[in-house]
Motif scaffolding. Structure first.
Motif, short mmCIF file in Angstrom:
data_model
loop_
_atom_site.label_atom_id
_atom_site.label_comp_id
_atom_site.label_asym_id
_atom_site.label_seq_id
_atom_site.Cartn_x
_atom_site.Cartn_y
_atom_site.Cartn_z
N ARG A 69 39.48 40.22 21.81
CA ARG A 69 39.57 40.99 20.57
C ARG A 69 40.60 42.11 20.74
O ARG A 69 40.63 42.79 21.76
CB ARG A 69 38.21 41.57 20.21
CG ARG A 69 38.20 42.41 18.93
CD ARG A 69 36.80 42.85 18.58
NE ARG A 69 35.94 41.71 18.25
CZ ARG A 69 34.62 41.79 18.13
NH1 ARG A 69 34.00 42.95 18.35
NH2 ARG A 69 33.91 40.72 17.81
N THR A 70 41.43 42.27 19.73
CA THR A 70 42.42 43.35 19.76
C THR A 70 41.73 44.69 19.93
O THR A 70 40.75 45.00 19.25
CB THR A 70 43.22 43.36 18.44
OG1 THR A 70 43.87 42.10 18.28
CG2 THR A 70 44.27 44.46 18.46
N GLY A 71 42.24 45.48 20.86
CA GLY A 71 41.67 46.80 21.11
C GLY A 71 40.78 46.85 22.32
O GLY A 71 40.41 47.94 22.78
N LEU A 72 40.41 45.68 22.85
CA LEU A 72 39.59 45.62 24.05
C LEU A 72 40.39 45.04 25.20
O LEU A 72 41.08 44.03 25.04
CB LEU A 72 38.33 44.78 23.82
CG LEU A 72 37.28 45.35 22.85
CD1 LEU A 72 36.09 44.40 22.77
CD2 LEU A 72 36.82 46.72 23.29
N SER A 73 40.26 45.64 26.38
CA SER A 73 41.03 45.16 27.53
C SER A 73 40.37 43.97 28.20
O SER A 73 41.03 43.19 28.89
CB SER A 73 41.19 46.30 28.56
OG SER A 73 39.92 46.74 29.01
N LYS A 74 39.06 43.80 27.99
CA LYS A 74 38.34 42.69 28.61
C LYS A 74 37.73 41.78 27.54
O LYS A 74 37.35 42.25 26.47
CB LYS A 74 37.23 43.23 29.52
CG LYS A 74 37.74 44.03 30.71
CD LYS A 74 36.56 44.52 31.56
CE LYS A 74 37.03 45.33 32.76
NZ LYS A 74 35.90 45.82 33.58
N PRO A 75 37.61 40.48 27.85
CA PRO A 75 36.97 39.56 26.90
C PRO A 75 35.50 39.91 26.68
O PRO A 75 34.85 40.50 27.55
CB PRO A 75 37.12 38.19 27.57
CG PRO A 75 38.23 38.36 28.56
CD PRO A 75 38.14 39.77 29.03
N LEU A 76 34.98 39.52 25.51
CA LEU A 76 33.57 39.69 25.20
C LEU A 76 32.86 38.36 25.35
O LEU A 76 33.39 37.31 24.97
CB LEU A 76 33.39 40.19 23.77
CG LEU A 76 33.90 41.59 23.43
CD1 LEU A 76 33.73 41.84 21.93
CD2 LEU A 76 33.14 42.64 24.22
N ASN A 77 31.66 38.37 25.89
CA ASN A 77 30.83 37.17 25.97
C ASN A 77 29.70 37.29 24.96
O ASN A 77 28.92 38.24 25.01
CB ASN A 77 30.27 37.00 27.38
CG ASN A 77 31.36 36.68 28.39
OD1 ASN A 77 31.91 35.59 28.39
ND2 ASN A 77 31.69 37.63 29.25
#
Length: 483
Positions: free
Chosen positions: A186-194
């Protein structure tokens, strides 16, 4: 409108559930307007001589025979033929042109069910990435926090690289009550979300209406979440009920609407757009443009404002473009998705088909919005917390920590009126005081630390704030356009 051709105009979106490709745009054209037979498609390839065609097919047959006889492992002829077709379609480098085997073709044709088991989101291939166009209202996907423009990078731990929308859908869809794990960027986050999502029965309810007030006047409000078989009829019924209450204006909300049946949006436009210009134009490969008109002579006695955003695609863009360019109605929100090509599903002999890009569609003024979208007349950004990310807690957040989850929590607290003094990810004393204040008000043990219980309550409060229409700045601006 009887005996019209049925043409598939896909928005390259796929509803993630048993129904398959709900969200594809179905267009009905008058008989004789265009010939979409297989013979016509073949005759258009006038650049290829019969000799060249024969040589090419012989080459393919030689390769097929060579692999079957000499490859180190057995490969079925069916597998090789399907691979050859997929390879041809792949060379087009067009994410909207797709080969569908019999199973995928059946899901495509069954895509307009009134309900389905799944997560209720629609996906697309954009610039080689598998992205979410929009979650359906009140669906498991929306409740899990999936948002438009999220990029899916894995499904149940397996990379989606190389998958088309149909293959990805097959991995995501499943029975009610089962769980699918989706990893997103997601744009704005440095790490992926699970994100874990429990599949459920998702009813396809597409029209919601309400009566609102603006400066003492009655304003009709109709939200269209997608364009299905019953959408135009429901729209007519609910519009009539609103008009009986002497409305002074109408808001049509297609935010997050990824499209659907063009015959549905067409029937809606026949009620609200005059025929001074074509409501849409279809541009053929030759450059010829075919305009289509509503036949309506008189516009509504009240103005109309349309709410749009980055999740508004295809049929939604046709509606927004027609209302703006023909009648000059106001568009409020954010720039739309941008889908301006036309696909048709061409059947093959074994009940598979190729969904092939064959045309472009243009707005009344002849604009091609593909990849560009439609800009609003009045651009309005929602409050930051409308785009709040979910907290991915691996540990309790506490004083002196510094990470991305702290940033998200600080943004949530600030949006809810608890001053953290900063939103840079550092858990300082002021942030701790804000957490304690929130916990005290919400009757949570006052620890100043963000554990799972506090995180869950934060997210619940954010969702509640988003659902409060007083905080919907785009809607509030739309209501003011009737002053």
């Amino acid at each position: 409108m009887k005996n019209r051709w049925l043409v598939i105009i896909s928005i390259c979106s796929l509803l993630l559930g048993a129904a398959g490709t709900y969200g594809s745009l179905l267009w009905i054209l008058p008989p004789g307007t265009m010939d979409f037979s297989k013979e016509k498609v073949e005759s258009n390839q006038d650049a290829i001589t019969e000799r060249e065609r024969t040589q090419g097919l012989n080459k393919v047959e030689d390769a097929l025979e060579l692999i079957q006889k000499s490859y180190v492992e057995d490969v079925s002829q069916e597998q090789l033929i399907q691979g050859a077709i997929q390879g041809m379609v792949g060379t087009l480098q067009d994410p909207y042109s797709v080969y569908m085997d019999e199973d995928a073709s059946e899901r495509f044709n069954d895509s307009l069910d009134s309900s389905f088991d799944g997560i209720g989101a629609q996906i697309a291939i954009q610039e080689g990435k598998l992205i979410i166009i929009s979650p359906i209202k009140n669906s498991p996907a929306e409740k899990a926090g999936l948002k438009a423009k999220d990029q899916i990078i894995s499904i149940d731990g397996q990379s989606v690289e190389g998958l088309d929308v149909y293959e990805a859908s097959k991995k995501i869809r499943g029975e009610k009550g089962s769980i699918v794990k989706i990893e997103i960027v997601r744009t704005g986050l440095s790490k992926p979300l699970n994100v874990e999502i429990t599949r459920d029965k998702v009813p396809v309810l597409t029209v919601f209406s309400d009566l609102k007030k603006s400066y003492g006047e009655n304003i009709g409000f109709i939200q269209i979440t997608s364009f299905s078989q019953g959408t135009a009829k429901d729209f007519s019924t609910q519009l009539r009920k609103l008009e009986e209450q002497n409305i002074s204006g109408l808001i049509i909300d297609v935010r997050g609407n990824p499209g659907g049946m063009l015959s549905s949006v067409e029937d809606i436009l026949f009620q609200i757009v005059t025929d001074s210009k074509p409501y849409v134009q279809i541009k053929e490969r030759s450059g010829k443009k075919n305009p289509y008109f509503t036949g309506l002579k008189e516009k509504k006695s009240y103005p109309i404002t349309v709410l749009i955003d980055e999740g508004s695609a295809s049929a939604s863009e046709i509606l927004a473009g027609a209302l703006h360019e023909i009648e000059g109605y106001t568009l409020v929100g954010k720039k739309t998705f941008g889908k301006g090509t036309v696909q048709q599903a061409l059947p093959l002999d074994d009940r598979s088909n190729i969904k092939l890009t064959m045309f472009k569609w243009l707005t009344p003024n002849g604009n091609w919005i593909h990849g560009k979208g439609i800009k609003p007349t009045i651009e309005v950004e929602q409050p930051a917390y409308f785009h709040a990310h979910s907290l991915q807690l691996e540990e309790t957040l506490a004083h002196d920590m510094n990470n991305e989850n702290v940033t998200i929590a600080q943004e949530m607290l600030m949006a809810l009126g608890y001053g953290t003094g900063r939103q840079d990810g550092y858990f300082d004393e002021q942030t701790e005081r804000a957490v304690k204040a929130f916990q005290s008000i919400k009757n949570i043990p006052v620890t100043g630390r963000i554990d799972e219980k506090t995180a869950l309550k934060l997210e619940e409060e954010i969702i509640s704030a988003i659902q409060d229409e007083k905080n919907d700045l785009q809607l509030q601006v739309a209501l003011k356009t009737f002053r």
